[in-house]
Design an enzyme around this catalytic site. Structure first.
Site: not given
Ligand code: NAD
Ligand code: WQD
Length: 346
Positions: A14, A36, A60, A127, A152, A156, A181, A298
């Site tokens: 993101i 990382s 870091d 999240s 995790y 948040k 989301f 799951r």
């Molecule tokens: P990502 O792992 O791709 O990106 C996170 C980045 O942070 C990585 O590049 C990692 O190397 C870096 N990082 C981790 N710890 C660090 C530290 N201590 N110092 C410096 N860099 C560090 O994850 P993402 O999907 O891009 O998520 C970004 C943010 O959004 C996270 O805080 C995650 O919890 C939150 N988030 C993600 C999702 C999702 O589904 N992807 C959903 C809700 C919230």
């Molecule tokens: C989506 C749907 C699975 C894989 C996770 C974290 C959440 C947030 C986003 C950060 C679900 C189904 C998945 C597969 C499947 N991250 N599925 N087969 O679980 O909504 O959220 O990522 O904050 O905290 O828990 O996302 O993409 O894993 O799953 O059927 O091989 O797809 O059961 O219904 P989720 P997801």
């Protein structure tokens, strides 16, 4: 002159898309990442995409000395977008201390450094996981947060609490927490996207890897939920739409002149889609056939969640403009680009 915006975790999924949108909107992104969970090639691709030098600090975020150096050397930092965190739900269950140390430690170190440099504005990555399985849908920002399902998720929730407490202090701090989301898809250039390490946990990377022949077939985790087709429902948002919400959040912070404050916004599409609907939409968007089977539920999955996004629309003047089909098409283009790069040995 362009405002410097520090993007922690800016090489991640993101974060990298947000860097691209920041640059396009006339900001000067300063990227910080310890790599990382990301690759240094993302920085080169972002430079190619934006045509900008884009300062990059490999360090870091839990290291106070190194973080201080960034604030000293990068020029005045007008605001911070804080993505840096570990995010694997399963790993957080097996190694909770890693999650508490990194996710809480990076936020606390960052806030202390911002305070030392009089930098007030922060956008925080929260999240929808903080809602757990809500009683009523769609969820608004008023929907009560539930006890977290995983360490995790708990990080948040605690990070939101830390920010809410910090705004009550004397330190200058204005904070917007964005509750994402389910982000999916990739940049239309196919230069940046999601880089899952090993077997993907998330649905869409698993779908694209199955379509590419890397995985044999997708397992649908349960078809006996109380939903129209029996599979779980989520609110899938195009990552570029999610990235633009950060720009609006920065502008919103900039417009507040009432001193310290904390505000929280849902960032989703407002629409729920089932796993079966995602499979069908992927097939329609790409012309591919997706091999899949039904497996057991799951552990820890919630049945259904999707956002009410009225508050973001009204106060941030933000809404999504990209469709589910756009998002799935872009995820597939990204998967193909990754495959082509691998073949070239890049
Ligand atoms: P990502 O792992 O791709 O990106 C996170 C980045 O942070 C990585 O590049 C990692 O190397 C870096 N990082 C981790 N710890 C660090 C530290 N201590 N110092 C410096 N860099 C560090 O994850 P993402 O999907 O891009 O998520 C970004 C943010 O959004 C996270 O805080 C995650 O919890 C939150 N988030 C993600 C999702 C999702 O589904 N992807 C959903 C809700 C919230
Ligand atoms: C989506 C749907 C699975 C894989 C996770 C974290 C959440 C947030 C986003 C950060 C679900 C189904 C998945 C597969 C499947 N991250 N599925 N087969 O679980 O909504 O959220 O990522 O904050 O905290 O828990 O996302 O993409 O894993 O799953 O059927 O091989 O797809 O059961 O219904 P989720 P997801």
């Amino acid at each position: 002159m362009s405002k410097n915006i520090l993007v922690t975790g800016g090489a991640g999924y993101i974060g990298s898309h947000t860097v691209a949108e920041l640059a396009a909107a006339g900001y000067a992104p300063v990227i910080l990442d310890n790599l990382s969970n990301s690759h240094v090639s993302v920085i080169d691709n972002l430079r190619a995409l934006t045509g900008q030098e884009l300062p990059f600090f490999e360090l870091d975020c839990t290291d106070p000395k190194a973080l201080n150096e960034v604030f000293v050397t990068a020029g005045p930092i007008a605001g911070v977008i804080h993505f840096a965190a570990d995010k694997a739900v399963g790993e957080s269950v097996s190694d909770p201390l890693k999650y508490y140390r990194n996710n809480l430690g990076s936020l606390i170190t960052l806030l202390e450094t911002m305070r030392a440099h009089d930098c007030a504005d922060i956008v925080f990555s929260s999240s929808c996981t903080v809602y757990g399985q809500p009683e009523t849908l769609p969820v608004t920002e008023e929907t009560p947060r539930k006890e977290a399902e995983s360490p995790y998720g708990n990080t948040k929730k605690i990070c939101e609490d830390i920010l809410m407490d910090h705004v009550k202090s004397q330190a200058p701090i204005k904070c917007v927490a964005l509750r994402y989301f389910n982000p999916i898809g990739a940049h239309p250039s196919a230069l940046i996207g999601e880089l899952p390490l090993g077997i993907p946990n998330n649905l869409v990377p698993f779908v694209t890897q199955t379509a590419a022949g890397i995985r044999e077939q997708l397992t649908v985790f349960g078809n006996d939920y109380n939903t129209p087709d029996g599979t779980c429902i989520r609110d899938y948002i195009h990552v570029v739409d999610l990235a633009t919400a950060h720009i609006r959040a920065l502008q919103y912070l900039d417009n507040q002149d009432t001193g310290n404050f904390f505000d929280v916004f849902n960032v989703g599409t407002g629409q729920g889609n089932s796993v079966f609907e995602i499979i069908k939409a992927f097939e329609a968007a790409t012309g591919m056939t997706l091999k899949h089977k039904i497996g057991p539920r799951r552990k820890g999955d919630i049945e259904k969640i999707f956002a009410n996004v009225d508050k973001s629309a009204k106060l941030l003047d933000w809404s999504t403009t990209r469709s589910l089909s756009d998002a799935l098409k872009s995820a597939w283009e990204w998967q193909k680009a990754l495959g082509a790069r691998e073949k070239r040995g890049e």
